[in-house]
Design a protein around this motif. Structure first.
Motif, PDB file in Angstrom:
ATOM      1  N   UNK A 132     -40.145 -12.345  91.677  1.00  0.00           N
ATOM      2  CA  UNK A 132     -39.831 -12.662  90.287  1.00  0.00           C
ATOM      3  C   UNK A 132     -40.620 -11.754  89.350  1.00  0.00           C
ATOM      4  N   UNK A 133     -41.856 -11.436  89.743  1.00  0.00           N
ATOM      5  CA  UNK A 133     -42.665 -10.554  88.912  1.00  0.00           C
ATOM      6  C   UNK A 133     -42.063  -9.151  88.873  1.00  0.00           C
ATOM      7  N   UNK A 134     -41.517  -8.718  90.017  1.00  0.00           N
ATOM      8  CA  UNK A 134     -40.861  -7.407  90.056  1.00  0.00           C
ATOM      9  C   UNK A 134     -39.678  -7.377  89.103  1.00  0.00           C
ATOM     10  N   UNK A 135     -38.888  -8.443  89.139  1.00  0.00           N
ATOM     11  CA  UNK A 135     -37.729  -8.494  88.243  1.00  0.00           C
ATOM     12  C   UNK A 135     -38.186  -8.472  86.791  1.00  0.00           C
ATOM     13  N   UNK A 136     -39.297  -9.161  86.511  1.00  0.00           N
ATOM     14  CA  UNK A 136     -39.804  -9.152  85.146  1.00  0.00           C
ATOM     15  C   UNK A 136     -40.185  -7.753  84.690  1.00  0.00           C
ATOM     16  N   UNK A 137     -40.740  -6.960  85.596  1.00  0.00           N
ATOM     17  CA  UNK A 137     -41.079  -5.582  85.235  1.00  0.00           C
ATOM     18  C   UNK A 137     -39.792  -4.807  84.946  1.00  0.00           C
ATOM     19  N   UNK A 138     -38.792  -4.979  85.812  1.00  0.00           N
ATOM     20  CA  UNK A 138     -37.513  -4.292  85.615  1.00  0.00           C
ATOM     21  C   UNK A 138     -36.919  -4.637  84.251  1.00  0.00           C
ATOM     22  N   UNK A 139     -36.915  -5.935  83.925  1.00  0.00           N
ATOM     23  CA  UNK A 139     -36.329  -6.368  82.654  1.00  0.00           C
ATOM     24  C   UNK A 139     -37.069  -5.735  81.484  1.00  0.00           C
ATOM     25  N   UNK A 140     -38.395  -5.686  81.606  1.00  0.00           N
ATOM     26  CA  UNK A 140     -39.179  -5.118  80.512  1.00  0.00           C
ATOM     27  C   UNK A 140     -38.880  -3.630  80.324  1.00  0.00           C
ATOM     28  N   UNK A 141     -38.786  -2.920  81.424  1.00  0.00           N
ATOM     29  CA  UNK A 141     -38.475  -1.490  81.316  1.00  0.00           C
ATOM     30  C   UNK A 141     -37.115  -1.320  80.632  1.00  0.00           C
ATOM     31  N   UNK A 142     -36.135  -2.119  81.065  1.00  0.00           N
ATOM     32  CA  UNK A 142     -34.819  -2.041  80.439  1.00  0.00           C
ATOM     33  C   UNK A 142     -34.909  -2.354  78.948  1.00  0.00           C
ATOM     34  N   UNK A 143     -35.715  -3.359  78.595  1.00  0.00           N
ATOM     35  CA  UNK A 143     -35.828  -3.739  77.182  1.00  0.00           C
ATOM     36  C   UNK A 143     -36.434  -2.609  76.360  1.00  0.00           C
ATOM     37  N   UNK A 144     -37.429  -1.922  76.931  1.00  0.00           N
ATOM     38  CA  UNK A 144     -38.048  -0.824  76.177  1.00  0.00           C
ATOM     39  C   UNK A 144     -37.055   0.317  75.990  1.00  0.00           C
ATOM     40  N   UNK A 145     -36.261   0.589  77.021  1.00  0.00           N
ATOM     41  CA  UNK A 145     -35.278   1.670  76.899  1.00  0.00           C
ATOM     42  C   UNK A 145     -34.217   1.314  75.857  1.00  0.00           C
ATOM     43  N   UNK A 146     -33.724   0.080  75.927  1.00  0.00           N
ATOM     44  CA  UNK A 146     -32.736  -0.345  74.930  1.00  0.00           C
ATOM     45  C   UNK A 146     -33.336  -0.242  73.529  1.00  0.00           C
ATOM     46  N   UNK A 147     -34.586  -0.648  73.399  1.00  0.00           N
ATOM     47  CA  UNK A 147     -35.242  -0.558  72.095  1.00  0.00           C
ATOM     48  C   UNK A 147     -35.279   0.882  71.608  1.00  0.00           C
ATOM     49  N   UNK A 148     -35.611   1.802  72.507  1.00  0.00           N
ATOM     50  CA  UNK A 148     -35.691   3.209  72.114  1.00  0.00           C
ATOM     51  C   UNK A 148     -34.330   3.717  71.652  1.00  0.00           C
ATOM     52  N   UNK A 149     -33.268   3.237  72.296  1.00  0.00           N
ATOM     53  CA  UNK A 149     -31.928   3.701  71.922  1.00  0.00           C
ATOM     54  C   UNK A 149     -31.585   3.318  70.484  1.00  0.00           C
ATOM     55  N   UNK A 150     -32.212   2.248  70.001  1.00  0.00           N
ATOM     56  CA  UNK A 150     -31.914   1.855  68.620  1.00  0.00           C
ATOM     57  C   UNK A 150     -32.478   2.877  67.626  1.00  0.00           C
ATOM     58  N   UNK A 151     -33.488   3.620  68.061  1.00  0.00           N
ATOM     59  CA  UNK A 151     -34.025   4.659  67.190  1.00  0.00           C
ATOM     60  C   UNK A 151     -32.986   5.779  67.027  1.00  0.00           C
ATOM     61  N   UNK A 152     -32.244   6.030  68.103  1.00  0.00           N
ATOM     62  CA  UNK A 152     -31.166   7.014  68.014  1.00  0.00           C
ATOM     63  C   UNK A 152     -30.158   6.579  66.956  1.00  0.00           C
ATOM     64  N   UNK A 153     -29.863   5.290  66.971  1.00  0.00           N
ATOM     65  CA  UNK A 153     -28.910   4.750  66.004  1.00  0.00           C
ATOM     66  C   UNK A 153     -29.422   4.911  64.575  1.00  0.00           C
ATOM     67  N   UNK A 154     -30.696   4.531  64.360  1.00  0.00           N
ATOM     68  CA  UNK A 154     -31.248   4.644  63.013  1.00  0.00           C
ATOM     69  C   UNK A 154     -31.243   6.102  62.556  1.00  0.00           C
ATOM     70  N   UNK A 155     -31.605   6.980  63.471  1.00  0.00           N
ATOM     71  CA  UNK A 155     -31.587   8.402  63.132  1.00  0.00           C
ATOM     72  C   UNK A 155     -30.185   8.824  62.716  1.00  0.00           C
ATOM     73  N   UNK A 156     -29.203   8.385  63.480  1.00  0.00           N
ATOM     74  CA  UNK A 156     -27.816   8.720  63.199  1.00  0.00           C
ATOM     75  C   UNK A 156     -27.412   8.243  61.802  1.00  0.00           C
ATOM     76  N   UNK A 157     -27.821   7.013  61.453  1.00  0.00           N
ATOM     77  CA  UNK A 157     -27.477   6.466  60.138  1.00  0.00           C
ATOM     78  C   UNK A 157     -27.961   7.385  59.021  1.00  0.00           C
ATOM     79  N   UNK A 158     -29.199   7.886  59.161  1.00  0.00           N
ATOM     80  CA  UNK A 158     -29.742   8.694  58.072  1.00  0.00           C
ATOM     81  C   UNK A 158     -29.248  10.136  58.149  1.00  0.00           C
TER      82      UNK A 158
END
Ligand code: HEM
Ligand SMILES: [Cu+2]
Ligand SMILES: [Cu+2]
Lengths: 586, 266
Positions: free
Chosen positions: A492-518
């Protein structure tokens, strides 16, 4: 279907009341800051909502870091973890999604789509935004108050919310109450506007059954919000009184850490009823605008009429009505009378039927379409996937006995993120890629858009789909750390690490979106007035972006429903709503 | 085209993940196998719908993607199809709801022979109270709580004298006997949750809430708090030990009653 075919021009009568003169802004301040134009207010709402949403996103990273690497970050302690959870949840649901869908999309699209020059009460509409902004600032003030923001969970259940075992019980909770109360006041001002505008300010020929589904979704959600928010409002007022004046609306006799408190006779479960009488409709306040927007995205980009328009409208209205009699499915294990379980499980599962009809109709709209895989279409598809997934897990949680083991576990967290987090956010993105050209006159960058889409969609699914299984295992939600728990295996701890990594990547992708907006604001390809070749009125304005008053000298006249795509025999594969007759080929 | 592949992968991958991931319900230790059965029915129905919808979508996107010269069909409505879909959905929903409500009616009907015990929550630990020889729990109230009466048992109620009070120690239960759990909180909302028992219920301050179950196998099980109750919420743990009848009686014999606790040996 009479709605579909164009009326003859003569059958649309002259306006019954003359147009009133629109107010005109004369100074820079009244034009761009204290502006009464719904389009400017929409942008103000959207930017504020996205800014505060960014805070909620950052908070989600901090929570995920703690869950994946417990104890590694001295910055994240038990008390601020709970403050992060609370602020994250509240901001996402209320200050981001509600404000963005109703204040943002609602303000921009309602007047344009119904063919009005502005909202019915522009001045009140302006006040609505400024009160919202004030509510946001007070919410943020919680971070700087002594003791920090409240850590009571976004559900704010008393007695815990105002007792000393909960972080932020000194100032945070009071600021949260104040902020919510202001939000509701501001929303009511905006909401009355949206309702009156849809009912009273439609242009000639725009019957209710010719409204685009986006307007139906936002309209119904607004009516619901006007009925649901008062329950939260009184809950907040009473809890503030309990906290500040020592009343006992929600407080029974309590011994807190060995100390008898002076409260007695109140009912904590009453707060839960008030909260969820608001809280459940809130889910649909966020979902219905998304339903509407997605319908229009799919229809436009698949070049096909929405399938079963009338059924879609009735499903929206039916879901809106039913969602007021299901609230206690959030309280199956609260100790309320056990016979309520029968009633609320039944009503909850009945809602699945109109909801499923909507899904079928979206998918059947794709059937035999001419599907353009534009970025808005991709997001619409992602909406369907995540919404179907989250909707189906709702059938677990709504079915009272199944909820008993699953409630308060990560299954619930995964479910509601899928259905009211990820799915509506997909629509928000789809909607922004779709309407940005109307708002700015330029297209968002397509490549960046696709990068943003793929990372966000696949990433969000990877975060929340596996999470259900941790919940099934029994991992509780709102746990700062799992500690050594016999039934939780190390995997379960391994899965939690996986989820967190995915969450950080998804978060970073939102910066691409904000950049695109401006970036696209000045560098984007010029879009022209109607880049998607869409039928609804907002694409038919004389200027792009639409000017003050939207329509130039003459209001548009509507001759048909908004879904005349690929009409057999027509010259083009779309016929705008304000086009009287269509040219036959040959 | 990548989106078609992604959709197919999501449909197939989700099913594969469901079948082969290592996380699943804990081995059950109570009589609520019916709850697990309802979960299984729900998984079947929703799983079929999910895969069907996503795969159908993938097919549509593949088959009707834009190519030069394609024109979409014009079909505003199809009443017959819409009604059929609504009816089939209704049947599917009923197939989940009906067993669910049957099990719920069992869940809320406490068997007459169930023995009672009480679990009391306070920030952030558990305490328990069992009836003594008289078989009755004495009344209680938050206002009686003091350092030598942590559970607020009514000192004037004769039924309370022989009650067994367990503070800071494990709860034991005999295997195979239905128990009715009475839940009480002295401060905030907590929730008595043992994943292996499936059942859970909130402790609602100001009220006594209840549920029942029958432990079906011996062993030690962790009690978690599943109602957010402040900063110590994850640390609010307890243990319940399900014993054979004779082990249980031995354990019971060693416990202290309320009367013994409130007049400590001089
Ligand atoms: C990638 C984006 C997101 C991530 C990684 C994320 C992560 C989390 C996490 C880790 C929690 C705490 C779960 C727990 O109790 O253990 C949480 C709670 C929550 N999130 Fe999100 N979230 C995201 C987006 C959203 C969105 C878009 C919404 C909008 C509906 C949302 C609404 C909530 C709510 C309402 C809670 C519950 C707060 C509470 O328990 O009081 N989240 N989220
Ligand atoms: Cu709900
Ligand atoms: Cu707790």
């Amino acid at each position: 279907m009479s709605e579909v075919t164009a009326d003859t021009v003569g059958s649309i009568g002259p306006a019954e009341v003359p147009e009133v003169e629109l107010y005109h802004a004369h100074t820079w301040l009244t034009k761009y800051v204290f502006c009464q134009d719904a389009k400017v207010i929409a942008i103000q709402y959207s930017l504020t909502a996205m800014a505060i949403g960014l805070v909620a996103l950052v908070l989600s990273w901090l929570m995920r870091l703690q869950l994946a690497f417990p104890g590694e970050f001295s910055l994240i302690q038990s008390d601020n973890y709970y403050q992060f959870i609370t602020m994250h949840g509240m901001i996402m649901v209320i200050y981001l999604l509600t404000a963005l869908f109703l204040g943002g999309f609602g303000n921009y699209l309602i007047p344009l789509m119904v063919g009005a020059r502005d909202m019915a009460f522009p001045y009140v509409n302006m006040l609505s935004y400024w009160i919202y902004l004030l509510a946001v600032l007070i919410l943020v003030a919680g971070f700087f108050a002594p003791g920090g923001p409240t850590g009571a969970g976004w559900t704010l259940y008393p007695p815990q919310a105002i007792l000393s075992g909960t972080p932020g019980h000194e100032w945070g909770i009071i600021l949260m109450m104040a902020s919510l109360i202001l939000f509701i006041i501001g929303f009511t001002m905006g909401g009355l506007n949206y309702v009156v505008t849809v009912l009273q300010c439609r242009t000639r020929g725009m019957t209710l059954m010719r409204l685009p589904l986006t307007v139906w979704g936002i309209f119904t959600a607004t009516v619901m919000a006007l009925l649901a928010f008062p329950a939260l409002f009184v809950g907040c007022v009473m809890m503030t009184l309990d906290r500040m004046l020592g009343t006992s609306f929600f407080m029974p006799s309590i011994v807190e850490l060995g100390q008898q408190l002076t409260y007695s006779g109140g009912s904590p479960i009453l707060f839960q009823h008030l909260f969820w009488f608001f809280g459940h409709p809130e889910v649909y306040i966020v979902a219905l605008p998304a339903f509407g927007i997605v319908s229009d995205l799919i229809s436009t980009h698949a070049r096909k009429n929405i399938f079963g328009y009338r059924m879609m409208v009735w499903a929206i209205v039916g879901i809106g009505a039913l969602s007021f009699i299901v609230w206690a499915h959030h309280m199956y294990v609260s100790g309320m009378d056990s016979y309520f379980g029968f009633f609320f499980a039944t009503t909850t599962l009945i809602i699945a039927v109109p909801t499923a009809i909507k899904v079928y109709n979206w998918v059947l709209t794709l059937w035999r379409g001419d599907i353009h895989l534009t970025v808005p279409m991709l997001f619409a598809l992602a909406f369907i996937v995540t919404f179907v997934n989250g909707g189906l897990t709702g059938l677990f949680l709504g079915n009272v006995v199944v909820d008993v083991p699953l409630s308060a576990t990560l299954f619930v967290v995964a479910h509601f993120h899928m259905v009211m987090g990820v799915a509506p956010i997909m629509t928000v993105f789809g909607g922004i890629y779709h309407w940005y050209p109307k708002v700015t006159g330029r297209m968002l960058n397509e490549t960046l858009g696709r990068v943003h889409f793929w990372v966000t969609f696949v990433g969000a699914y990877a975060i929340f789909f596996p999470m259900h299984y941790l919940g099934l295992l029994g991992v509780p939600r709102r746990y700062y750390e799992l500690g050594d728990t016999a039934f939780i295996p190390p995997s379960a701890a391994t899965l939690n690490v996986f989820i967190t990594v995915a969450a950080l990547i998804v978060g970073a992708a939102q910066m691409v979106f904000l950049f695109n907006l401006f970036w696209s604001l000045s560098r984007g390809k010029e879009s022209g007035p109607n880049p998607w070749r869409a039928n609804t009125l907002e694409w038919q304005t004389p200027q792009t972006p639409p000017g003050h008053g939207n329509w130039g000298k003459e209001l548009p006249v509507v001759y048909r429903w908004p879904y005349d795509y690929s009409v057999p025999g027509a010259e083009q594969d779309f016929i705008p709503q304000n086009q009287p007759a269509f040219a036959k080929v040959g | 085209m990548p989106i078609v592949i992604a959709l197919v992968l999501i449909a197939v991958g989700s099913v594969a993940f469901h079948l082969w991931n290592p996380w699943w319900l804990t081995p059950i230790a109570s009589n609520w196998q019916y709850i697990d059965a309802t979960i299984a029915i729900t998984f079947w129905i929703t799983g079929v719908v999910f895969t069907a919808v996503i795969l159908f979508m993938a097919y549509c996107v593949f088959r009707f993607r834009h190519i030069p010269g394609r024109q979409a069909a014009y079909e505003p409505e199809n009443k017959k199809l819409e009604w059929w879909l609504a009816i089939v959905t209704g049947v599917g929903v009923a197939a989940m709801l009906t067993p669910g409500l049957f099990v719920w009616s069992q869940f809320v009907t406490v068997p007459a022979n169930a023995t009672e015990f009480e679990a009391v929550g306070q920030q952030w630990n558990w305490a328990f109270r069992l009836p003594g020889k008289s078989g009755r729990l004495g009344t209680s109230d938050v206002k009686y709580i003091s350092s030598d009466n942590p559970l607020g048992v009514n000192p004037n109620d004769p039924n309370g004298k022989d009650n067994i009070v367990i503070v800071g120690d494990d709860l034991h239960l005999p295997v195979g006997k239905p128990v009715k759990v009475l839940l009480r909180s002295v401060d905030v909302v907590h929730d008595f949750y043992v994943p292996e028992f499936r059942a859970k219920m909130d402790l609602m301050p100001g009220m006594v809430t209840r549920f029942w179950f029958t432990p079906i196998r011996t062993g030690e099980f962790e009690i978690l708090c599943a109602g957010f109750c402040g900063v110590g919420h994850p640390q609010m743990r307890g243990k319940v030990v399900v014993d054979t009848e004779s082990d249980y009686q031995t354990w019971l014999g060693k416990q202290q009653t309320f009367a013994q606790l409130s007049t400590p040996a001089k």
